[in-house]
Design a protein around this motif. Structure first.
Motif, PDB file in Angstrom:
ATOM      1  N   ILE A 174      -3.455  -3.022   2.480  1.00  0.00           N
ATOM      2  CA  ILE A 174      -3.009  -2.301   1.278  1.00  0.00           C
ATOM      3  C   ILE A 174      -3.780  -0.987   1.166  1.00  0.00           C
ATOM      4  O   ILE A 174      -3.204   0.088   1.026  1.00  0.00           O
ATOM      5  CB  ILE A 174      -3.232  -3.160  -0.002  1.00  0.00           C
ATOM      6  CG1 ILE A 174      -2.266  -4.344  -0.023  1.00  0.00           C
ATOM      7  CG2 ILE A 174      -3.074  -2.305  -1.261  1.00  0.00           C
ATOM      8  CD1 ILE A 174      -2.437  -5.267  -1.228  1.00  0.00           C
ATOM      9  N   ARG A 175      -5.101  -1.085   1.264  1.00  0.00           N
ATOM     10  CA  ARG A 175      -5.932   0.104   1.063  1.00  0.00           C
ATOM     11  C   ARG A 175      -5.690   1.153   2.149  1.00  0.00           C
ATOM     12  O   ARG A 175      -5.568   2.343   1.856  1.00  0.00           O
ATOM     13  CB  ARG A 175      -7.414  -0.290   0.982  1.00  0.00           C
ATOM     14  CG  ARG A 175      -8.319   0.848   0.560  1.00  0.00           C
ATOM     15  CD  ARG A 175      -9.671   0.365   0.093  1.00  0.00           C
ATOM     16  NE  ARG A 175      -9.608  -0.307  -1.192  1.00  0.00           N
ATOM     17  CZ  ARG A 175      -9.625   0.344  -2.370  1.00  0.00           C
ATOM     18  NH1 ARG A 175      -9.704   1.657  -2.403  1.00  0.00           N
ATOM     19  NH2 ARG A 175      -9.576  -0.316  -3.495  1.00  0.00           N
ATOM     20  N   THR A 176      -5.604   0.704   3.394  1.00  0.00           N
ATOM     21  CA  THR A 176      -5.385   1.653   4.497  1.00  0.00           C
ATOM     22  C   THR A 176      -4.052   2.390   4.317  1.00  0.00           C
ATOM     23  O   THR A 176      -3.981   3.611   4.432  1.00  0.00           O
ATOM     24  CB  THR A 176      -5.381   0.902   5.853  1.00  0.00           C
ATOM     25  OG1 THR A 176      -6.608   0.192   5.957  1.00  0.00           O
ATOM     26  CG2 THR A 176      -5.233   1.857   7.017  1.00  0.00           C
ATOM     27  N   ALA A 177      -3.005   1.633   4.011  1.00  0.00           N
ATOM     28  CA  ALA A 177      -1.684   2.259   3.849  1.00  0.00           C
ATOM     29  C   ALA A 177      -1.671   3.180   2.636  1.00  0.00           C
ATOM     30  O   ALA A 177      -1.057   4.249   2.660  1.00  0.00           O
ATOM     31  CB  ALA A 177      -0.607   1.185   3.720  1.00  0.00           C
ATOM     32  N   PHE A 178      -2.353   2.781   1.560  1.00  0.00           N
ATOM     33  CA  PHE A 178      -2.428   3.630   0.366  1.00  0.00           C
ATOM     34  C   PHE A 178      -3.101   4.957   0.691  1.00  0.00           C
ATOM     35  O   PHE A 178      -2.582   6.030   0.388  1.00  0.00           O
ATOM     36  CB  PHE A 178      -3.178   2.918  -0.769  1.00  0.00           C
ATOM     37  CG  PHE A 178      -3.676   3.866  -1.818  1.00  0.00           C
ATOM     38  CD1 PHE A 178      -2.781   4.535  -2.645  1.00  0.00           C
ATOM     39  CD2 PHE A 178      -5.032   4.133  -1.968  1.00  0.00           C
ATOM     40  CE1 PHE A 178      -3.223   5.442  -3.589  1.00  0.00           C
ATOM     41  CE2 PHE A 178      -5.481   5.027  -2.911  1.00  0.00           C
ATOM     42  CZ  PHE A 178      -4.578   5.692  -3.727  1.00  0.00           C
ATOM     43  N   GLY A 207       0.818  -1.218   0.000  1.00  0.00           N
ATOM     44  CA  GLY A 207       0.000   0.000   0.000  1.00  0.00           C
ATOM     45  C   GLY A 207       0.847   1.261   0.000  1.00  0.00           C
ATOM     46  O   GLY A 207       0.535   2.233  -0.694  1.00  0.00           O
ATOM     47  N   ARG A 208       1.954   1.235   0.757  1.00  0.00           N
ATOM     48  CA  ARG A 208       2.836   2.412   0.772  1.00  0.00           C
ATOM     49  C   ARG A 208       3.551   2.569  -0.561  1.00  0.00           C
ATOM     50  O   ARG A 208       3.772   3.696  -1.027  1.00  0.00           O
ATOM     51  CB  ARG A 208       3.834   2.305   1.930  1.00  0.00           C
ATOM     52  CG  ARG A 208       3.160   2.525   3.290  1.00  0.00           C
ATOM     53  CD  ARG A 208       4.138   2.361   4.440  1.00  0.00           C
ATOM     54  NE  ARG A 208       5.184   3.359   4.403  1.00  0.00           N
ATOM     55  CZ  ARG A 208       6.355   3.227   5.045  1.00  0.00           C
ATOM     56  NH1 ARG A 208       6.601   2.129   5.750  1.00  0.00           N
ATOM     57  NH2 ARG A 208       7.249   4.184   4.978  1.00  0.00           N
ATOM     58  N   ALA A 209       3.912   1.445  -1.188  1.00  0.00           N
ATOM     59  CA  ALA A 209       4.551   1.532  -2.511  1.00  0.00           C
ATOM     60  C   ALA A 209       3.579   2.130  -3.525  1.00  0.00           C
ATOM     61  O   ALA A 209       3.952   2.987  -4.339  1.00  0.00           O
ATOM     62  CB  ALA A 209       5.010   0.146  -2.961  1.00  0.00           C
ATOM     63  N   ILE A 210       2.328   1.691  -3.480  1.00  0.00           N
ATOM     64  CA  ILE A 210       1.316   2.247  -4.391  1.00  0.00           C
ATOM     65  C   ILE A 210       1.119   3.740  -4.103  1.00  0.00           C
ATOM     66  O   ILE A 210       1.027   4.558  -5.018  1.00  0.00           O
ATOM     67  CB  ILE A 210      -0.014   1.468  -4.266  1.00  0.00           C
ATOM     68  CG1 ILE A 210       0.186   0.030  -4.779  1.00  0.00           C
ATOM     69  CG2 ILE A 210      -1.138   2.166  -5.018  1.00  0.00           C
ATOM     70  CD1 ILE A 210      -0.994  -0.884  -4.527  1.00  0.00           C
ATOM     71  N   GLY A 211       1.109   4.102  -2.817  1.00  0.00           N
ATOM     72  CA  GLY A 211       1.010   5.519  -2.448  1.00  0.00           C
ATOM     73  C   GLY A 211       2.155   6.331  -3.043  1.00  0.00           C
ATOM     74  O   GLY A 211       1.961   7.459  -3.510  1.00  0.00           O
TER      75      GLY A 211
END
Lengths: 393, 393
Positions: B346-350, B314-318
């Protein structure tokens, strides 16, 4: 004077014409054949694109005496007629407004600085309009009409609507800047994010000339990044792009004003550095200049803060390079004042984080004073004037 | 049969022709007017670009009976003649080779899997050539010549030279794959990074159709990312791009095989998850499938490992979204098998890491079996066949 009434003057409306204009602007004077080669357009398409720009007087043709062939017709050189139109570019910082009057070649003719007594729209907007009026008076002396106004502001800026959606630095939300400035000055107004505007100037006239993929990283009050990919500035589908200041690189890092933790900006911006040097040394420093002085004087805690800032910037650059693989990264911004303190940390962290051949990317620094940022704003006004297709298509 | 001899067959050599071809391929059948609208080309330029493609039989024209106007000439619809040529696409994984025979519309006609007994070039190359020979025999039944071979391999791949410079996963260095495969099969060969090849297929036929800016994130044996910016796949100035697996997101994270620390791939790839679940549970698990089973069974330590992996993804996608602001991020790869375990992380971190309006980016998952990756390889061969200009200009 501009030939057509204001708000109607669009000399070239095809993507090919914009491409030809910006190519001649960056690389001219050029022969038509060279324009065709550089733009990948056919010679016929170049001729078609050049025609209305010639008729409007924006491009002119000179005989290339040096290149006169032994046999056959000499090649003519096409160039932009800088004197054909004027533009105003304005950059708003937290402390002042910087305004420039440029010609169609985006050469600065007049530059003005005006201190600000506050950051709220009620203070900044009247000052900005007064600055533009002053530059319009200056423009009278050139006998050429001002054909556009570009304004560059940090934050999330919607260029299409001309609205500053959110500028954390100025604490603005949903300010309809293009409408306000257009009504007050009678000029067509282009509003854009300041780093993106500076990137346009670098692409046209600076260290990005001739590169199809490069990044401009700015350090100082914030950490920003402008990107050119496939020859065009990246704007983001929702207006946000190049936000490397908000890459989260350390889950245990300080809380950022954006709400996230361990952002690059929360470690390496001037306010973050000041905060950390204060905390590390216990001294009531008034400004980042004092923090810088302390570090230069050899204070180990202050130096350590700068080293961490440099490491964060280097890792952010490594992230951009791993994601996009640009040919060059240009580092600029007022934070370069401290470059001697963290240059090595930036480079070490970049090399460590760059993957494989991405590390071959050329890293360079380039001091760009705020006049250059204002020039970038003028460049966005020229972009809008020449046709919207270089910006969106 | 292809009309011209092999290695010479280039039906369209202008960027406009390639653009018209891929537009008709993705969106066709289309009227010429619609092609002009979608490509921003003039109607005259479309007609010029279409002509050689028609003459070669790659595009054909059908009368649009449904759109017959009350008055005037009916509009003809242009489409790609899929049966005009065949292509072979091959994807190499650590365990097997997947090969597909496609038509000019990149529709899969035949698919084959071949297990591998080793990863070294001496094992993989003969197997790959045997697979291509087998597909060439199958192609005989169609009475149409195979006009190109595309091979997709993970890692740093130089498409221009046809060389796999470094594939950490296969442990290959400087393998001249295009030369070897071209000599053995007599076909024109295109070699590309596997995620980039899959991105081409997604752009032409998948969840990227009609989008000018999107990212494809693949999770599994590695963490990869393909990017389309301004309508074109990003390749990187030095061949490296989309390496989000090597974004360093935690200075205290595990050492990665690339030499850096806290890389996304070192936390969230299948091998990293297996290593961490083994360490956390003390069990001698044989495969990531067993780790997955343990987590699904409710083992809290195993679940915690998946949560951390999801957070890293998720952070990588962010990071990608903050840098480029794409319209959509497509999540795929064999690691989707565990999606129920880390989707929320994933969604929360994004959402936490996306800056401002960048969080509006559409996140979607899409299972793409390895046949689709092989189809992507065939798509790169079609790209090369139609003209180099969609890939580099």
């Amino acid at each position: 004077m501009c030939p057509a009434p204001l708000h109607e003057t669009v000399p070239a409306t095809t993507p090919a014409a914009s491409l030809v204009f910006t190519t001649v602007l960056s690389h001219g004077p050029l022969t038509r054949a060279e324009v065709a080669r550089r733009t990948s357009l056919s010679p016929a398409a170049v001729t078609k694109a050049v025609r209305p720009l010639m008729e409007g007087g924006y491009l002119v043709e000179d005989l290339d005496e040096g290149a006169r062939p032994a046999i056959g017709r000499p090649a003519n050189l096409v160039r932009v007629d800088g004197g054909r139109a004027l533009f105003i570019g304005v950059k708003v910082t937290g402390d002042e407004i910087i305004g420039v009057l440029t010609d169609l070649c985006c050469r600065i003719r007049v530059a003005r600085h005006m201190p600000l007594t506050g950051r709220e729209p009620a203070v900044v907007l009247p000052a900005l309009i007064a600055m533009v009026q002053e530059l319009l008076v200056e423009a009278d002396g050139f006998g050429v009409r001002v054909c556009g106004l570009g304004i560059a502001v940090s934050g999330d800026v919607d260029r299409l609507d001309g609205v500053v959606r959110y500028s954390p630095f100025l604490d603005w939300r949903d300010v309809p800047l293009a409408d306000v400035a257009g009504t007050a000055t009678g000029l067509p107004v282009t509003v854009d994010n300041d780093v993106r505007a500076l990137t346009v100037a670098e692409q046209w006239f600076g260290a990005g000339v001739g590169l199809s993929d490069f990044a401009l990283v700015t350090v100082g009050a914030g950490i920003g990044c402008g990107l050119v990919v496939h020859g065009r500035v990246v704007s983001g589908a929702h207006g946000v792009a190049g936000e490397i200041g908000h890459l989260s690189i350390d889950p245990l890092g300080p809380r950022c004003h954006c709400g996230n933790q361990g952002c690059v900006e929360g470690i390496a911006s001037d306010p973050a550095i000041l905060r950390e040097v204060r905390a590390a040394t216990g001294r009531p420093l008034a400004s980042v200049a004092e923090a810088l002085e302390l570090a230069r004087g050899g204070d180990p805690s202050a130096r350590e803060v700068y080293a961490r800032a440099g490491e964060a910037i280097g890792r952010a650059i490594g992230s951009v390079v791993n994601v996009l693989g640009p040919e060059r990264v240009i580092i600029s911004g007022e934070g370069l004042a401290a470059y001697d303190l963290f240059a090595e940390d930036i480079r070490t962290a970049f090399v460590r984080s760059a993957f494989g051949t991405a590390a071959r990317c050329d890293l360079m620094t380039r001091p760009l004073p705020f006049e250059e940022w204002a020039r970038g704003a003028a460049a966005t006004a020229i972009q809008s004037f020449i046709g919207p297709h270089t910006y969106q298509d």
